[in-house]
Motif scaffolding. Structure first.
Motif, mmCIF file in Angstrom:
data_model
loop_
_atom_site.group_PDB
_atom_site.id
_atom_site.type_symbol
_atom_site.label_atom_id
_atom_site.label_comp_id
_atom_site.label_asym_id
_atom_site.label_seq_id
_atom_site.Cartn_x
_atom_site.Cartn_y
_atom_site.Cartn_z
ATOM 1 N N ALA A 25 0.843 -1.193 0.000
ATOM 2 C CA ALA A 25 0.000 0.000 0.000
ATOM 3 C C ALA A 25 0.880 1.245 0.000
ATOM 4 O O ALA A 25 2.108 1.173 0.174
ATOM 5 C CB ALA A 25 -0.913 -0.004 1.223
ATOM 6 N N LEU A 26 0.252 2.394 -0.185
ATOM 7 C CA LEU A 26 0.959 3.674 -0.192
ATOM 8 C C LEU A 26 0.351 4.564 0.883
ATOM 9 O O LEU A 26 -0.837 4.901 0.823
ATOM 10 C CB LEU A 26 0.839 4.347 -1.564
ATOM 11 C CG LEU A 26 1.489 5.724 -1.716
ATOM 12 C CD1 LEU A 26 3.002 5.622 -1.546
ATOM 13 C CD2 LEU A 26 1.161 6.333 -3.079
ATOM 14 N N LEU A 27 1.156 4.941 1.869
ATOM 15 C CA LEU A 27 0.716 5.794 2.968
ATOM 16 C C LEU A 27 1.066 7.247 2.641
ATOM 17 O O LEU A 27 2.238 7.579 2.447
ATOM 18 C CB LEU A 27 1.395 5.367 4.266
ATOM 19 C CG LEU A 27 1.122 6.231 5.506
ATOM 20 C CD1 LEU A 27 -0.345 6.142 5.912
ATOM 21 C CD2 LEU A 27 2.029 5.806 6.657
ATOM 22 N N VAL A 28 0.049 8.094 2.588
ATOM 23 C CA VAL A 28 0.230 9.498 2.218
ATOM 24 C C VAL A 28 -0.228 10.384 3.361
ATOM 25 O O VAL A 28 -1.305 10.167 3.937
ATOM 26 C CB VAL A 28 -0.566 9.848 0.938
ATOM 27 C CG1 VAL A 28 -0.324 11.295 0.524
ATOM 28 C CG2 VAL A 28 -0.209 8.903 -0.202
ATOM 29 N N SER A 29 0.572 11.386 3.698
ATOM 30 C CA SER A 29 0.206 12.317 4.760
ATOM 31 C C SER A 29 0.767 13.694 4.455
ATOM 32 O O SER A 29 1.660 13.856 3.622
ATOM 33 C CB SER A 29 0.730 11.830 6.117
ATOM 34 O OG SER A 29 2.153 11.769 6.114
ATOM 35 N N HIS A 30 0.215 14.692 5.130
ATOM 36 C CA HIS A 30 0.696 16.060 4.973
ATOM 37 C C HIS A 30 0.844 16.682 6.343
ATOM 38 O O HIS A 30 -0.064 16.618 7.174
ATOM 39 C CB HIS A 30 -0.266 16.884 4.109
ATOM 40 C CG HIS A 30 0.255 18.241 3.766
ATOM 41 N ND1 HIS A 30 0.066 19.329 4.574
ATOM 42 C CD2 HIS A 30 1.002 18.668 2.714
ATOM 43 C CE1 HIS A 30 0.654 20.385 4.033
ATOM 44 N NE2 HIS A 30 1.235 20.020 2.907
ATOM 45 N N GLY A 31 2.011 17.281 6.594
ATOM 46 C CA GLY A 31 2.270 17.908 7.884
ATOM 47 C C GLY A 31 3.322 18.977 7.751
ATOM 48 O O GLY A 31 3.493 19.587 6.689
ATOM 49 N N GLN A 66 6.873 11.281 12.302
ATOM 50 C CA GLN A 66 6.833 12.446 13.178
ATOM 51 C C GLN A 66 5.635 13.336 12.860
ATOM 52 O O GLN A 66 4.985 13.871 13.765
ATOM 53 C CB GLN A 66 8.138 13.231 13.063
ATOM 54 C CG GLN A 66 9.351 12.444 13.521
ATOM 55 C CD GLN A 66 10.661 13.124 13.180
ATOM 56 O OE1 GLN A 66 10.689 14.092 12.426
ATOM 57 N NE2 GLN A 66 11.746 12.622 13.740
ATOM 58 N N ASP A 67 5.329 13.478 11.568
ATOM 59 C CA ASP A 67 4.136 14.227 11.181
ATOM 60 C C ASP A 67 2.870 13.473 11.576
ATOM 61 O O ASP A 67 1.897 14.066 12.040
ATOM 62 C CB ASP A 67 4.134 14.486 9.673
ATOM 63 C CG ASP A 67 5.036 15.643 9.277
ATOM 64 O OD1 ASP A 67 5.518 16.363 10.177
ATOM 65 O OD2 ASP A 67 5.272 15.834 8.065
ATOM 66 N N LEU A 68 2.882 12.154 11.388
ATOM 67 C CA LEU A 68 1.716 11.353 11.732
ATOM 68 C C LEU A 68 1.395 11.464 13.218
ATOM 69 O O LEU A 68 0.231 11.469 13.617
ATOM 70 C CB LEU A 68 1.960 9.889 11.355
ATOM 71 C CG LEU A 68 2.099 9.578 9.871
ATOM 72 C CD1 LEU A 68 2.574 8.141 9.668
ATOM 73 C CD2 LEU A 68 0.783 9.809 9.140
ATOM 74 N N GLU A 69 2.425 11.573 14.033
ATOM 75 C CA GLU A 69 2.239 11.640 15.473
ATOM 76 C C GLU A 69 1.600 12.956 15.911
ATOM 77 O O GLU A 69 1.058 13.061 17.012
ATOM 78 C CB GLU A 69 3.581 11.444 16.178
ATOM 79 C CG GLU A 69 3.462 10.911 17.579
ATOM 80 C CD GLU A 69 4.771 10.339 18.096
ATOM 81 O OE1 GLU A 69 4.746 9.279 18.742
ATOM 82 O OE2 GLU A 69 5.837 10.952 17.838
#
Length: 209
Positions: A25-31, A66-69
Motif C-alpha cells: 500500500a501507499l501511505l500518504v500524509s501532509h504535515g 513524526q508528522d503522523l504523530e
C-alpha cells in the motif's frame, strides 16, 4: 478520489477483499514536512471498527512518522489491476468513431487518523503477524522467532508501528461500465487475449460485471 458514479464501489466486502489482496500500500500524509508518501506492506483487520483497521510499520529514520504523530488524517492507497483501453476494442467504433483511449483500473482509498506505536510488545506483534501472512504457504515458513533475540531487539528499535482505524473508504472499479454491453465484451475479450498479464487480470475482473 475523483470517481464517476458508474465506477464507484460501495460494497464493503469487496473493498475489504481488494485491500486484503494488495501486497503493498501507499501511505500518504501532509504535515510540517510537507506532503510525504511511503510504500509499505500492511495488515488489514476487517472486523476491527466500522470499516476496519490497518497496521504496519515504518523505519524510524523515515521522518513521516513524526508528522503522523502530530495528528490529522492520513490516506492509504491500495492499488489494483489496471489496463490501457484502446478505442479499437469497441465494436461500436465502426458506426460511431467519436471515441478516445481511456484507462480501466481498480483502487481503494482508506482514510483515518494514525496512532504511532513505539512499545516493543505491540511492534513485535505487528511484525510477527505481517511475517506470518507472507510466509504462509511456504514449505518451510520463516518465523520472527527464528532470528536471534538480541538482533530482533535492535531491529524493533529501528522501526515504529502505525495503527490506522479507517473512518472513510472510497473504491474505484472502472471497468467500462459506462459503455454498451457490446463494447464491454469487446474490451474484456481484447484484454483477455493480450500478452500482458496485467491486462489479463483486468479482463478477469470484468467477467464479474
Amino acid at each position: 478520489m475523483y470517481n464517476n458514479k458508474p465506477h464507484q464501489e460501495h460494497d464493503l466486502d469487496r473493498l475489504h477483499q481488494h485491500m486484503l489482496h494488495t501486497r503493498l500500500a501507499l501511505l500518504v500524509s501532509h504535515g510540517e514536512q510537507g506532503l510525504l508518501a511511503t510504500h509499505l506492506p500492511v495488515l488489514v483487520e476487517t472486523g476491527e471498527g466500522e470499516f476496519g483497521t490497518v497496521y504496519g510499520h515504518l523505519a524510524r529514520a523515515n521522518r513521516q512518522w513524526q508528522d503522523l504523530e502530530q495528528g490529522g488524517e492520513a490516506l492509504l492507497v491500495f492499488p489494483g489491476a489496471d489496463a490501457y483501453v484502446s478505442p479499437s476494442y469497441y465494436p461500436s467504433k465502426v458506426d460511431n468513431p467519436k471515441v478516445v483511449p481511456t484507462w480501466n483500473y481498480l483502487a481503494v482509498h482508506a482514510y483515518g487518523p494514525v496512532e504511532v506505536i513505539h512499545k516493543p510488545g505491540p511492534l513485535l506483534d505487528i511484525v510477527t503477524r505481517l511475517t506470518d501472512r507472507h510466509e504462509q504457504g511456504r514449505s518451510e515458513p520463516w518465523k520472527v522467532a527464528d532470528a536471534p533475540s538480541d538482533y530482533l531487539d535492535g531491529m524493533l528499535r529501528a522501526i515504529v508501528g502505525i495503527r490506522l482505524p479507517i473512518t472513510r473508504l472510497q473504491g474505484a472499479r472502472k471497468l467500462s461500465q459506462n459503455r454498451s454491453a457490446q463494447d464491454i465484451a469487446g474490451v474484456r475479450e481484447s484484454l483477455g487475449a493480450s500478452s500482458d498479464h496485467l491486462d489479463n487480470q483486468l479482463a478477469a475482473h470484468m467477467r464479474d460485471l
